[in-house]
Design an enzyme around this catalytic site. Structure first.
Site, PDB file in Angstrom:
ATOM      1  N   ARG A 172       0.816  -1.233   0.000  1.00  0.00           N
ATOM      2  CA  ARG A 172       0.000   0.000   0.000  1.00  0.00           C
ATOM      3  C   ARG A 172       0.842   1.272   0.000  1.00  0.00           C
ATOM      4  NH1 ARG A 172      -2.092  -3.533  -1.369  1.00  0.00           N
ATOM      5  NH2 ARG A 172      -3.842  -4.656  -0.517  1.00  0.00           N
ATOM      6  N   SER A 221     -10.288  -0.703   3.273  1.00  0.00           N
ATOM      7  CA  SER A 221      -9.551  -1.088   4.484  1.00  0.00           C
ATOM      8  C   SER A 221      -9.089   0.162   5.215  1.00  0.00           C
ATOM      9  CB  SER A 221      -8.332  -1.939   4.123  1.00  0.00           C
ATOM     10  OG  SER A 221      -8.769  -3.168   3.600  1.00  0.00           O
ATOM     11  N   GLU A 291      -4.539   3.224   6.837  1.00  0.00           N
ATOM     12  CA  GLU A 291      -4.298   3.074   5.393  1.00  0.00           C
ATOM     13  C   GLU A 291      -5.073   4.184   4.673  1.00  0.00           C
ATOM     14  OE1 GLU A 291      -4.763  -0.868   3.646  1.00  0.00           O
ATOM     15  OE2 GLU A 291      -5.658   0.046   1.865  1.00  0.00           O
TER      16      GLU A 291
HETATM   17  C1  LIG Z   1     -15.369  -0.968  -1.128  1.00  0.00           C
HETATM   18  C2  LIG Z   1     -13.881  -0.714  -1.249  1.00  0.00           C
HETATM   19  C3  LIG Z   1     -13.014  -1.764  -1.497  1.00  0.00           C
HETATM   20  C4  LIG Z   1     -11.644  -1.555  -1.606  1.00  0.00           C
HETATM   21  N1  LIG Z   1     -10.825  -2.612  -1.863  1.00  0.00           N
HETATM   22  C5  LIG Z   1      -9.509  -2.431  -1.998  1.00  0.00           C
HETATM   23  C6  LIG Z   1      -8.629  -3.541  -2.294  1.00  0.00           C
HETATM   24  O1  LIG Z   1      -9.046  -4.665  -2.440  1.00  0.00           O
HETATM   25  N2  LIG Z   1      -7.316  -3.279  -2.417  1.00  0.00           N
HETATM   26  C7  LIG Z   1      -6.782  -2.021  -2.276  1.00  0.00           C
HETATM   27  O2  LIG Z   1      -5.566  -1.859  -2.408  1.00  0.00           O
HETATM   28  N3  LIG Z   1      -7.588  -0.980  -2.002  1.00  0.00           N
HETATM   29  C8  LIG Z   1      -8.915  -1.136  -1.868  1.00  0.00           C
HETATM   30  N4  LIG Z   1      -9.734  -0.081  -1.586  1.00  0.00           N
HETATM   31  C9  LIG Z   1      -9.135   1.251  -1.388  1.00  0.00           C
HETATM   32  C10 LIG Z   1      -9.017   2.104  -2.660  1.00  0.00           C
HETATM   33  O3  LIG Z   1      -9.984   1.711  -3.621  1.00  0.00           O
HETATM   34  C11 LIG Z   1      -7.625   2.032  -3.269  1.00  0.00           C
HETATM   35  O4  LIG Z   1      -6.632   2.484  -2.368  1.00  0.00           O
HETATM   36  C12 LIG Z   1      -7.525   2.874  -4.541  1.00  0.00           C
HETATM   37  O5  LIG Z   1      -6.293   2.598  -5.170  1.00  0.00           O
HETATM   38  C13 LIG Z   1      -7.622   4.367  -4.276  1.00  0.00           C
HETATM   39  O6  LIG Z   1      -7.780   5.008  -5.529  1.00  0.00           O
HETATM   40  P1  LIG Z   1      -8.587   6.370  -5.665  1.00  0.00           P
HETATM   41  O7  LIG Z   1      -8.489   6.795  -7.079  1.00  0.00           O
HETATM   42  O8  LIG Z   1      -9.944   6.231  -5.106  1.00  0.00           O
HETATM   43  O9  LIG Z   1      -7.691   7.330  -4.758  1.00  0.00           O
HETATM   44  P2  LIG Z   1      -8.205   8.359  -3.653  1.00  0.00           P
HETATM   45  O10 LIG Z   1      -8.906   7.609  -2.576  1.00  0.00           O
HETATM   46  O11 LIG Z   1      -8.923   9.484  -4.289  1.00  0.00           O
HETATM   47  O12 LIG Z   1      -6.800   8.886  -3.086  1.00  0.00           O
HETATM   48  C14 LIG Z   1      -5.957   8.017  -2.353  1.00  0.00           C
HETATM   49  C15 LIG Z   1      -4.531   8.593  -2.400  1.00  0.00           C
HETATM   50  O13 LIG Z   1      -4.056   8.520  -3.736  1.00  0.00           O
HETATM   51  C16 LIG Z   1      -3.686   9.811  -4.197  1.00  0.00           C
HETATM   52  N5  LIG Z   1      -4.037   9.889  -5.622  1.00  0.00           N
HETATM   53  C17 LIG Z   1      -5.227   9.615  -6.208  1.00  0.00           C
HETATM   54  N6  LIG Z   1      -5.144   9.787  -7.539  1.00  0.00           N
HETATM   55  C18 LIG Z   1      -3.857  10.176  -7.794  1.00  0.00           C
HETATM   56  C19 LIG Z   1      -3.142  10.527  -8.970  1.00  0.00           C
HETATM   57  N7  LIG Z   1      -3.708  10.505 -10.191  1.00  0.00           N
HETATM   58  N8  LIG Z   1      -1.849  10.872  -8.846  1.00  0.00           N
HETATM   59  C20 LIG Z   1      -1.233  10.907  -7.634  1.00  0.00           C
HETATM   60  N9  LIG Z   1      -1.868  10.617  -6.485  1.00  0.00           N
HETATM   61  C21 LIG Z   1      -3.153  10.235  -6.570  1.00  0.00           C
HETATM   62  C22 LIG Z   1      -4.472  10.809  -3.346  1.00  0.00           C
HETATM   63  O14 LIG Z   1      -3.806  12.049  -3.277  1.00  0.00           O
HETATM   64  C23 LIG Z   1      -4.468  10.069  -2.003  1.00  0.00           C
HETATM   65  O15 LIG Z   1      -3.237  10.268  -1.351  1.00  0.00           O
HETATM   66  C24 LIG Z   1     -11.120  -0.258  -1.469  1.00  0.00           C
HETATM   67  C25 LIG Z   1     -11.984   0.814  -1.228  1.00  0.00           C
HETATM   68  C26 LIG Z   1     -13.348   0.594  -1.112  1.00  0.00           C
HETATM   69  C27 LIG Z   1     -14.244   1.756  -0.869  1.00  0.00           C
END
Ligand SMILES: Cc1cc2nc3c(=O)[nH]c(=O)nc-3n(C[C@H](O)[C@H](O)[C@H](O)COP(=O)(O)OP(=O)(O)OC[C@H]3O[C@@H](n4cnc5c(N)ncnc54)[C@H](O)[C@@H]3O)c2cc1C
Length: 298
Positions: A172, A221, A291
């Site tokens: 992560r 998570s 996380e």
């Molecule tokens: C129901 C559910 C299930 C999930 N299951 C998993 C799983 O199985 N495995 C897992 O790893 N995660 C899981 N997650 C967490 C999440 O989906 C991941 O961490 C995902 O990668 C976050 O992406 P996001 O675009 O939503 O980022 P955001 O939540 O919008 O941001 C998270 C971080 O990433 C940064 N960020 C976002 N986009 C960019 C970009 N383009 N450039 C630079 N930085 C950026 C943000 O600044 C922030 O620091 C889950 C979440 C939910 C709600």
């Protein structure tokens, strides 16, 4: 509107002033951002970054699926990549994807092409930018296992291509800084049987739905798994399953997920998380680390 808003550069994308961050996150909580900027493409983003007032804070959000924005909201400009960053292109056994493409769409598109390797992304509700930044992973595969390189733009508008090795991705985590925006990434796949890939995608989605509150307002998570332990197990043993603060609740289905059950605040969710941390520490001695990324003013 703040005075500095007058000096924002002219862009082709969209500015939204006093933008609700609750609408930008899966938790559906959080105060407003002074400005939300959605660039239409890379050129628009770079032009903004080069001309913006340099003394205002910049935050980048993806799909907001791992994000808790506090109730006071975010000062400065929040950047969310627009539709021009959602492209998915195939080049033989490799694909190139915009940082704003949804993980699920990438997994399904690869499935349609008979490309295997990225199926694990089907249940991760974020964007490719978020997946690279957080090294998203599940069911034994992580983003780092498939990533070849990622393009990042810094706040001065400089583009840099970083190899997976340079990103030093681990559980992560990647070394992408808060001032770097992932705009594009390339992944390796292999040929697979489209029917077998389709079955795997369906199985992954079904397994997830059976074990996680995927339809709830959650941030995924909440805490990282401590080395050799499952966070959910430690939380369960500390008696926190179903624990509530206001309308924020530890999921009954999966203890490492927090839920906004009705109309809770970000403070409720953060207080609940801290209560869980304290109880786990008292019960097992383990320090849980968030996380979920928490940003903004209380
Ligand atoms: C129901 C559910 C299930 C999930 N299951 C998993 C799983 O199985 N495995 C897992 O790893 N995660 C899981 N997650 C967490 C999440 O989906 C991941 O961490 C995902 O990668 C976050 O992406 P996001 O675009 O939503 O980022 P955001 O939540 O919008 O941001 C998270 C971080 O990433 C940064 N960020 C976002 N986009 C960019 C970009 N383009 N450039 C630079 N930085 C950026 C943000 O600044 C922030 O620091 C889950 C979440 C939910 C709600």
């Amino acid at each position: 509107m703040n005075d500095w808003c007058q000096s924002l550069p002219i862009v082709r994308g969209r500015y939204t002033f006093k933008a609700s961050m609750a609408e930008q996150t899966w938790f559906r909580v959080g105060g407003p951002a002074d400005v939300l900027f959605k660039p239409v493409d890379l050129e628009d983003l770079i032009s903004f970054l080069k001309q913006r007032p340099t003394d205002i804070p910049i935050n980048i959000v993806g799909a907001g699926s791992n994000l808790l924005v506090r109730d006071g909201g975010l000062r400065g400009v929040v950047i969310r990549l627009g539709r021009g960053f959602a492209t998915i292109e195939r080049d033989g056994l490799e694909i190139e994807v915009g940082g704003g493409a949804l993980d699920r769409t990438v997994a399904l598109t690869c499935g349609d092409w008979g490309l295997s390797g990225l199926e694990f992304l089907v249940g991760v509700p974020g964007t490719i930018g978020g997946a690279v930044k957080m090294n998203a992973g599940c069911y034994g595969t992580e983003t780092k296992d498939r990533l070849i390189w990622a393009d990042v733009v810094d706040l001065g508008g400089q583009v840099q291509r970083l190899t997976a090795a340079e990103l030093a991705m681990s559980y992560r985590h990647s070394n992408i800084r808060a001032d770097q925006i992932v705009t594009r990434a390339r992944f390796k796949c292999e040929m697979g049987d489209p029917q077998a890939i389709k079955r795997r995608l369906e199985t992954l989605l079904a397994e997830r739905e059976a074990s996680q509150p995927v339809k709830g307002r959650t941030g995924g998570s909440t805490f990282r798994n401590p080395e050799g332990f499952s966070a959910w197990n430690l939380i369960d043993e500390a008696g926190c399953r179903g624990l509530k603060v206001g309308q924020a609740q530890v999921s009954e289905k999966h203890c490492n997920f927090l839920l906004n059950t009705d109309n809770c605040t970000a403070t409720d969710l953060e207080t609940l998380g801290e209560t869980v941390r304290a109880r786990v520490k008292a019960n097992s001695g383990h320090d849980l680390h968030w996380e979920i990324v928490r940003i903004g003013e209380a």
